[in-house]
Scaffold this motif. Structure first.
Motif, short mmCIF file in Angstrom:
data_model
loop_
_atom_site.label_atom_id
_atom_site.label_comp_id
_atom_site.label_asym_id
_atom_site.label_seq_id
_atom_site.Cartn_x
_atom_site.Cartn_y
_atom_site.Cartn_z
N UNK A 399 0.91 -1.30 -0.10
CA UNK A 399 0.11 0.08 -0.09
C UNK A 399 0.87 1.18 0.04
N UNK A 400 0.28 2.24 -0.80
CA UNK A 400 0.78 3.69 -0.56
C UNK A 400 0.25 4.35 0.83
N UNK A 401 1.09 4.68 1.74
CA UNK A 401 0.60 5.37 2.97
C UNK A 401 0.90 6.59 2.95
N UNK A 402 -0.22 7.45 3.32
CA UNK A 402 -0.04 9.02 3.54
C UNK A 402 -0.28 9.05 5.15
N UNK A 496 -3.48 8.09 9.17
CA UNK A 496 -2.95 7.31 8.03
C UNK A 496 -4.06 6.83 7.14
N UNK A 497 -3.90 7.23 5.97
CA UNK A 497 -4.76 6.59 4.83
C UNK A 497 -3.91 5.84 3.66
N UNK A 498 -4.33 4.55 3.36
CA UNK A 498 -3.64 3.73 2.73
C UNK A 498 -4.34 3.51 1.32
N UNK A 499 -3.54 3.13 0.01
CA UNK A 499 -4.06 2.86 -0.99
C UNK A 499 -3.26 1.82 -1.70
N UNK A 500 -4.02 0.70 -2.44
CA UNK A 500 -3.25 -0.45 -2.81
C UNK A 500 -2.62 0.03 -4.08
N UNK A 501 -1.26 -0.58 -4.14
CA UNK A 501 -0.57 -0.29 -5.39
C UNK A 501 -0.55 -1.62 -6.29
N UNK A 533 4.03 15.30 7.37
CA UNK A 533 3.25 14.46 6.50
C UNK A 533 4.32 13.50 5.78
N UNK A 534 3.94 12.36 5.93
CA UNK A 534 4.87 11.03 5.50
C UNK A 534 4.05 10.51 4.15
N UNK A 535 4.68 10.11 3.40
CA UNK A 535 4.22 9.54 2.11
C UNK A 535 5.25 7.95 2.24
N UNK A 536 4.78 6.79 2.31
CA UNK A 536 5.35 5.74 2.32
C UNK A 536 5.19 4.56 1.74
N UNK A 537 5.88 4.02 0.95
CA UNK A 537 5.54 2.80 0.12
C UNK A 537 6.78 1.97 -0.13
N UNK A 538 6.72 0.66 -0.76
CA UNK A 538 7.61 -0.28 -1.02
C UNK A 538 7.73 -0.72 -2.26
N UNK A 539 8.73 -1.29 -2.67
CA UNK A 539 8.91 -1.77 -4.00
C UNK A 539 9.85 -2.85 -4.22
#
Length: 855
Positions: A399-402, A496-501, A533-539
């Motif tokens: 997920x992309x987390x804001x 936190x708000x999350x969106x699936x990548x 404000x943090x924008x967090x994701x992984x790849x």
């Protein structure tokens, strides 16, 4: 001959003076002509003799070649007869013609054999003169030597010309001396003094360049390659025959009339002499003169101390063990951190999200509106587009987390001036907390956001998280890490708000993200209360087999200024996986054995060595060498536990780690743990190199450099009492003049780092200071005076002085420290093999002399 002489002198009595003179001149001319003819004949005879010798030598060489060729032919004939079966009895041959031919062949062989034997046995008849004395020619007196010996003898000096200059006169005598390869200058001086009847104590030998020859120096080493072998026997400089005032005073009478007169007469002169001695004049003996100048006495009295007491500690096994640890540590470090893999994995993601392709550049963001634009353009274009640059070679996970973090509502109690009793704030004054932490975090539920999210939670790629509800640290997602920004450190709490990548089709989470960001912006989700404000994701990059954890933080102050910070790190969740993992496991097991040897056996051996030498071994445990060995063991066990515990196959696999991202894992802690456990490897490498260089001190050059640096550091530590407070003052000075406008000087650590970089001459660091400010000029001037002119020059002076002293004490005579075969055997072979080598392989090896009672 007698008649000729009579004819020459006949009629001399009848000649007058003039005729006699003419006769004498004529006879002298005839004598010169006869002498010249004689010399010519002698030269011709000598040339003929040389030619004869050369011809005889050529004849002997040809004769020798002939004999060798005849012998070779006979061997070939015998071999041919053996092959053809001709060695049978001649009389057994039936055919008369063949029998007679074989008989003649045997007779010819016998004749040649007899000729050869007679030629070898019969000596050459010697030539004798009329007195019966044998005369030898040049060939018989020549000695055959190999070309190597002839080339070596051509450079040896066999004759030396010694010139004796008579003192106090212009007379000079020359005499040539035959010398051998091992003759010393002392022996030649004794022979020359014995020939001329001189005292060998009062004379010395000098070269033509007026250089005195040492007694132990061999004649072969006295001259340069192009210098004539010519020495001068000269008298030593006469000693001072006049007694000094101090000597006269010491031998003078102590009581009586003469003692009083001497005391009265010499009192004033002695006072002047003492002043001259203190001033470094010529009065006093040599020791007093050297003591008057600091450092001269110590420099002039340095001697080679035969420093070899460290050699018993230098073992070959230690060099092998620490060398193997260095090589294996380098190999495993570059296997886990290849030169380019981690860099490309990080830079590819970093440049895609921090560039100015879609919106303003990430590093130039300074307002909340620019943060919203970056989210709406750059994030959407790179993360939610199928054909984006980031998705071409990377697989986006989870997920992309804001996450937003804000402080409590404004109130007058938050104002610092509220605590001032002498000043009263107006009643309508309110303040926000400047720092976000557990005590200042705003945890109010956002009702309008709840009403909007209830209908959309879990739809179109949204997760089931509740962005309207405050989450504590314990409620944060798995793998969430602490965020270090420009000024503050933020924990894992917040909204936190999350969106699936990984949601398909990707257009739905894209639309949901854009709609939600627009709604949050309209409701003032970012306000004066917001601190980050943090924008967090992984790849995951399958080409390099690396996971990349991404965190982009926007730190917001009470002035509304936004400071962006990017934290992108690559890592591998599983190390011992596949063929490469098996190789790494094997290397670490080998290192484990070596580290056990170092941390147990080596520490114990050094402990017992110190106990045997100094009487107490406990000091080794607190010395740098003992602490280095213990640190190698402790750090390696920590690395080994992390590598085969936290990052092992038993804990997770690559597939399981991908699934953990789908469950909400952020991967930040994994990236930090991977980087931190790799940071221990360079420390282990540095400690192993330190111990390896210590044991390489078995080499004399390495030992001198190592000892000089160690002594120099020990001396320099004394200056830390002075330079430590001065450096501390410069750091605080830099913070005072520039911490308000330079972010590099905001903390003590960053200011110290900036100061060190300035001392090393980093131009970019120097350029950030404004030279037009008076205090900045004073700061730069102090740095140059204190650190460059004083500290660095003092260090260089100490290093030169300590190196010179160490070089003289431990290596003034390098030849005296050169190892021979026995030393190499004793150092490299263990006791059983050493005894076998010395008793059976090389029993006549040269061994060191055993000191006797007389020594």
């Amino acid at each position: 001959m007698a008649d000729d002489d009579g004819d020459q002198f006949e009629g001399l009595e009848s000649l007058d003076i003039t005729a006699c003179k003419e006769r004498i001149v004529q006879l002298q001319a005839e004598r010169e002509r006869s002498r010249e003819f004689t010399e010519r004949y002698q030269e011709k005879l000598k040339a003929l003799n040389n030619e004869l010798a050369a011809r005889k030598e050529e004849a002997d060489r040809s004769r020798k070649e002939l004999l060798e060729e005849q012998a070779r032919n006979r061997r070939l004939a015998e071999q041919r007869r053996e092959r053809e079966g001709q060695a049978q009895d001649v009389y057994a041959i039936q055919d008369d013609a063949q029998r007679s031919e074989a008989l003649e062949l045997q007779i010819s062989h016998i004749r040649r054999f007899m000729e050869h034997q007679l030629q070898e046995k019969v000596e050459r008849a010697g030539t004798k003169n009329e007195l019966g004395i044998r005369v030898f020619d040049e060939v018989e007196l020549m000695v055959e030597k190999s070309p190597e010996e002839q080339a070596k003898e051509s450079t040896n000096i066999d004759t030396v010309l010694v010139t004796y200059s008579v003192p106090n006169s212009e007379l000079k005598y020359n005499l040539s001396f035959r010398v051998d390869r091992n003759m010393t200058s002392k022996k030649l001086r004794e022979d020359a003094c014995l020939y001329w009847g001189l005292s060998e104590v009062e004379f010395i030998l000098k070269t033509m360049t007026n250089s005195k020859l040492h007694d132990d120096l061999t004649i072969q080493n006295c001259f340069r390659a192009s210098e004539d072998a010519h020495l001068i026997l000269a008298q030593k400089t006469p000693k001072n025959t006049q007694l000094m005032d101090k000597e006269l005073k010491d031998i003078g009478p102590k009581i009586g009339f003469k003692a009083r007169i001497r005391t009265t007469k010499k009192g004033g002169d002695e006072a002047k002499g003492s002043e001259g001695d203190r001033g470094g004049g010529g009065g006093g003996d040599l020791v007093q003169q050297m003591a008057a100048v600091p450092g001269v006495f110590e420099f002039m009295t340095q001697r080679d101390r035969n420093v070899v007491q460290h050699l018993p500690r230098m073992k070959l096994r230690c060099i092998i063990v620490y060398g193997a640890l260095v090589v294996l540590t380098l190999q495993i470090f570059f296997s886990l951190r290849p030169f380019n893999d981690g860099f490309f994995c990080r830079q590819g993601v970093f440049h895609a999200l921090t560039g100015n392709t879609h919106s303003v550049s990430f590093k130039d963001i300074r307002s909340q509106d620019q943060v919203w634009d970056w989210l709406d353009r750059t994030v959407v274009a790179e993360l939610f587009e199928e054909n984006s640059f980031l998705r071409q070679d990377n697989y986006l996970l989870g997920y992309l987390q804001v996450r937003m973090q804000e402080v409590t509502n404004a109130s007058i109690s938050n104002c610092p001036a509220e605590k001032d009793t002498e000043y009263t704030l107006p009643g309508n004054t309110t303040c926000y907390k400047t720092v976000y932490d557990v005590t200042s975090a705003g945890d109010q539920s956002k009702e309008d956001l709840r009403l909007y999210w209830d209908k959309r939670s879990g739809k179109d790629g949204r997760s089931l998280r509740k962005p309207w509800q405050y989450e504590t640290i314990g409620q944060a997602a798995e793998g969430a890490a602490v965020a270090e920004s420009t000024y503050y450190v933020f924990d894992q709490s917040g909204y936190s708000a999350e969106y699936s990548l990984m949601y398909q089709p990707l257009s739905k989470p894209k639309s949901a993200f854009q709609a939600d960001m627009a709604f949050l912006r309209s409701k003032g989700w970012l306000s004066s209360q917001t601190r980050a404000v943090h924008v967090i994701f992984g790849l995951y990059n399958i080409n390099y087999d690396h996971f990349v954890s991404n965190r982009y933080t926007f730190e917001m102050s009470t002035f509304g200024v936004v400071l962006p910070t990017a934290d992108v790190g690559s890592y591998r969740p599983v190390i011992a996986e596949g063929d490469q993992g098996s190789d790494l496991m094997l290397i670490d097991i080998i290192r484990l054995v070596l580290v056990l040897y170092v941390s147990i056996y080596q520490v114990y051996w050094d402990f017992m060595y110190e106990r045997r030498v100094t009487g107490s071994g406990k000091w080794h445990l607190v010395s740098l060498k003992g602490l280095a060995d213990l640190a190698i063991g402790g750090l390696f066990f920590a690395v080994f536990a992390a590598r085969f515990g936290y990052f092992s196959v038993a804990t997770t696999t690559t597939l399981l780690h991908v699934e953990s991202y789908e469950a909400g894992n952020e991967g930040g802690n994994d990236a930090y743990a991977y980087t931190e456990h790799l940071l221990l490897e360079p420390i282990i490498l540095a400690l192993c190199l330190y111990r390896l260089l210590f044991f390489l001190g078995v080499n004399r050059n390495v030992f001198i450099i190592w000892t000089a640096l160690a002594n120099c550091l020990s001396i320099s530590l004394r200056f830390a009492i002075i330079f430590g407070p001065v450096l501390l003052g410069l750091v605080f000075f830099g913070m005072a003049i520039s911490s308000s406008y330079l972010p590099q000087n905001r903390t003590f650590g960053s200011t110290y780092t900036l100061l060190v970089m300035m001392l090393f001459g980093d131009l970019q660091t120097v350029a950030i200071y404004d030279p037009n400010r008076p205090w900045t000029i004073a700061f730069g001037f102090l740095i140059y005076i204190v650190m460059r002119l004083i500290f660095i020059n003092v260090w260089i002076a100490i290093l030169i002085q300590v190196y010179q002293k160490t070089r003289v004490e431990a290596g003034f005579r390098p030849d005296a420290y050169k190892w021979k075969e026995y030393n190499y055997v004793s150092w490299t072979l263990i006791k059983p093999f050493r005894s076998l080598y010395l008793n059976f392989v090389r029993p006549k090896i040269e061994r060191p002399k055993v000191a006797s009672d007389d020594d």
